[in-house]
Enzyme design. Sequence first.
Site, PDB file in Angstrom:
ATOM      1  N   TRP A 159       0.747  -1.204  -0.040  1.00  0.00           N
ATOM      2  CA  TRP A 159       0.090  -0.102  -0.022  1.00  0.00           C
ATOM      3  C   TRP A 159       0.735   1.216   0.101  1.00  0.00           C
ATOM      4  O   TRP A 159       0.299   2.366  -0.187  1.00  0.00           O
ATOM      5  CB  TRP A 159      -0.936  -0.174   1.340  1.00  0.00           C
ATOM      6  CG  TRP A 159      -0.133  -0.261   2.471  1.00  0.00           C
ATOM      7  CD1 TRP A 159      -0.369  -1.556   3.263  1.00  0.00           C
ATOM      8  CD2 TRP A 159       0.418   0.335   3.104  1.00  0.00           C
ATOM      9  NE1 TRP A 159       0.256  -1.578   4.365  1.00  0.00           N
ATOM     10  CE2 TRP A 159       1.076  -0.403   4.259  1.00  0.00           C
ATOM     11  CE3 TRP A 159       0.952   1.732   3.195  1.00  0.00           C
ATOM     12  CZ2 TRP A 159       1.835   0.155   5.277  1.00  0.00           C
ATOM     13  CZ3 TRP A 159       1.942   2.303   4.183  1.00  0.00           C
ATOM     14  CH2 TRP A 159       2.202   1.600   5.444  1.00  0.00           C
ATOM     15  N   ASN A 160       2.054   1.309   0.175  1.00  0.00           N
ATOM     16  CA  ASN A 160       3.078   2.339   0.219  1.00  0.00           C
ATOM     17  C   ASN A 160       3.101   3.201  -0.864  1.00  0.00           C
ATOM     18  O   ASN A 160       3.348   4.381  -0.999  1.00  0.00           O
ATOM     19  CB  ASN A 160       4.323   2.186   0.951  1.00  0.00           C
ATOM     20  CG  ASN A 160       5.206   0.960   0.603  1.00  0.00           C
ATOM     21  OD1 ASN A 160       4.710   0.325  -0.380  1.00  0.00           O
ATOM     22  ND2 ASN A 160       6.278   1.196   0.613  1.00  0.00           N
ATOM     23  N   GLY A 236       6.001  -6.413  -0.169  1.00  0.00           N
ATOM     24  CA  GLY A 236       5.291  -6.416   1.032  1.00  0.00           C
ATOM     25  C   GLY A 236       6.032  -6.663   2.207  1.00  0.00           C
ATOM     26  O   GLY A 236       7.406  -6.870   2.078  1.00  0.00           O
ATOM     27  N   SER A 237       5.409  -7.112   3.327  1.00  0.00           N
ATOM     28  CA  SER A 237       6.063  -7.279   4.506  1.00  0.00           C
ATOM     29  C   SER A 237       6.680  -8.688   4.322  1.00  0.00           C
ATOM     30  O   SER A 237       6.278  -9.610   3.523  1.00  0.00           O
ATOM     31  CB  SER A 237       5.247  -7.218   5.790  1.00  0.00           C
ATOM     32  OG  SER A 237       4.091  -8.470   5.739  1.00  0.00           O
ATOM     33  N   GLU A 258       9.963  -9.010  -2.920  1.00  0.00           N
ATOM     34  CA  GLU A 258      10.357  -7.894  -2.241  1.00  0.00           C
ATOM     35  C   GLU A 258      10.028  -7.666  -1.025  1.00  0.00           C
ATOM     36  O   GLU A 258       8.806  -7.219  -1.023  1.00  0.00           O
ATOM     37  CB  GLU A 258      10.296  -6.662  -3.021  1.00  0.00           C
ATOM     38  CG  GLU A 258      11.577  -5.568  -2.895  1.00  0.00           C
ATOM     39  CD  GLU A 258      11.106  -4.216  -2.612  1.00  0.00           C
ATOM     40  OE1 GLU A 258      11.444  -3.639  -1.790  1.00  0.00           O
ATOM     41  OE2 GLU A 258       9.777  -3.954  -3.182  1.00  0.00           O
ATOM     42  N   CYS A 292      10.488   0.710   2.263  1.00  0.00           N
ATOM     43  CA  CYS A 292      11.148  -0.219   2.485  1.00  0.00           C
ATOM     44  C   CYS A 292      12.883  -0.248   2.694  1.00  0.00           C
ATOM     45  O   CYS A 292      13.536  -0.654   3.498  1.00  0.00           O
ATOM     46  CB  CYS A 292      11.126  -1.490   1.821  1.00  0.00           C
ATOM     47  SG  CYS A 292      11.506  -1.461   0.032  1.00  0.00           S
ATOM     48  N   GLU A 392      11.340  -3.813  12.001  1.00  0.00           N
ATOM     49  CA  GLU A 392      10.923  -2.796  10.890  1.00  0.00           C
ATOM     50  C   GLU A 392      10.000  -1.953  11.599  1.00  0.00           C
ATOM     51  O   GLU A 392       8.749  -2.403  11.739  1.00  0.00           O
ATOM     52  CB  GLU A 392      10.550  -3.571   9.643  1.00  0.00           C
ATOM     53  CG  GLU A 392      10.440  -2.519   8.396  1.00  0.00           C
ATOM     54  CD  GLU A 392      10.025  -2.989   7.121  1.00  0.00           C
ATOM     55  OE1 GLU A 392      10.444  -2.458   6.084  1.00  0.00           O
ATOM     56  OE2 GLU A 392       9.451  -4.049   7.223  1.00  0.00           O
TER      57      GLU A 392
END
Length: 489
Positions: A159-160, A236-237, A258, A292, A392
């Site tokens: 979503w970033n 994503g995470s 990623e 990230c 993080e």
Amino acid sequence: MFSIDAIGKGQIEGRMFVDGAWQSNSACDVIAVENPATEEIIGTIVEGTADDALAAVAAAHRAQPAWAARPAVERAALVNRLADAVHARSEALARLVTLEQGKPLSQARGEIGAVVTFLRYAAGNARRIEGDIIASDNANEEIHIRRHPYGVVVGLTSWNYPAALAARKMGPALVTGNTFVLLAHEITPFSGLALAQLALEVGFPSGVFNVVTGRGRVVGQAMVESPLTGLVTMTGSTRAGREIYRAGADAIKVLRLELGGKAPFIVMQDADIDAAVTAAITARFTNSGQICTCNERMYLHRSIADEFLDKFTASARALTIGDPLTDVDMGPKVSGLEVRKVAQIVARGVEGGAQVLLEGGPLTEGKYAKGHWYAPTVVEVQSNTSPLMREEVFGPVATALRVDSLDEAFAHANDTQFGLSAYLFTTSLKDIARAPYALKCGEIYLNRTNGEAIQGFHTGWGQSGLGGEDGKYGFDGYLRKQTTYLNWG
């Protein structure tokens, strides 16, 4: 159907885009999408089901042979037309990104500019799909190495950067002859649907580009597990990456992941302190720290730590926070959940002895009574074991630890599960030369802030991911190799 022209004119209705048409589902269930700056509902999307996801993959599978049969330059021409359409509607698209994600409009304009760049770069690689002819050990024989598309590529994005991440994946996937199914993240779905609208307008064939909406654990998992999916590319995470890894394991899916990062930002005694402070501020607080590759933990040589922290804290205090449609440095966090997550990590760090140098934290009063606001925060820790140095944060919290040598900084930097990015500020050529060998990560910024180049290669090591994006290596990742032994007797 979805319409870019409806932005700012009431609630947006977001349907899925499958096989060249806007579609709902049989249950007509929807998910509300809010503006993180106001908490107002800006629209709804269809809550897709596993069947919806499989239908989208099937449509892409049907369209793929004809799409791959087109010359690469023809596929690239359509991708370029999509880039033209994005450029022509760039201001409306930037406002859409700000409304659903919360980043300042100036940064959203930069994201839409990146969409155009990603698409144009991919299109420019159409004539660079190359193979090899290798000498054989046998008489009258050649060995041919060819590159072929995987078939259906499923794109799962965070979503970033909802628009840029979609374009980063779909451009090379489409130019190389794959068809593409995008899962638009449920928090920020409208950017992906806007790309679908423009793809329809510029004439993409039905089924070549599809967008589904819904919950990742339902829709995304179904697409990953589908036997028709050839490649999964996900940003994503690390937690989400592990779930994708497990979901694709039985079918041995090809994955490009990623994932999270915990980038060290090292400043040595011979650094240009003012340049390092400026870079550190940008790398920590852009997009409210939701990147990230952000500056997640600072290792400062003891001899310059006081000077650096005084200047850094003053710069962080001066950042403006407010309505992202105005001229501000920071907008809101993307959700209340994200605010609470960041606050909890800070609280645990402080309980463990972290010293707060700038107490920002959640903002909840006055003009910040609505929205998901978190002010810049600066803390100093005494140990690399603090949760602020291990987890993080993904928010506007800067954490510093003093070190006595570069070797100590390198050791701390590598003491992590992550391996995405790292920063080093020094004027020592010897130390600059050492850094790529000492730092265990996929991307290093030497004497500069973050921001990848389109011709570079964005990749993570360790639990920061598999594969990568951008440049010739990223482009080649959307092609698989085939070996033919050609013997003419």
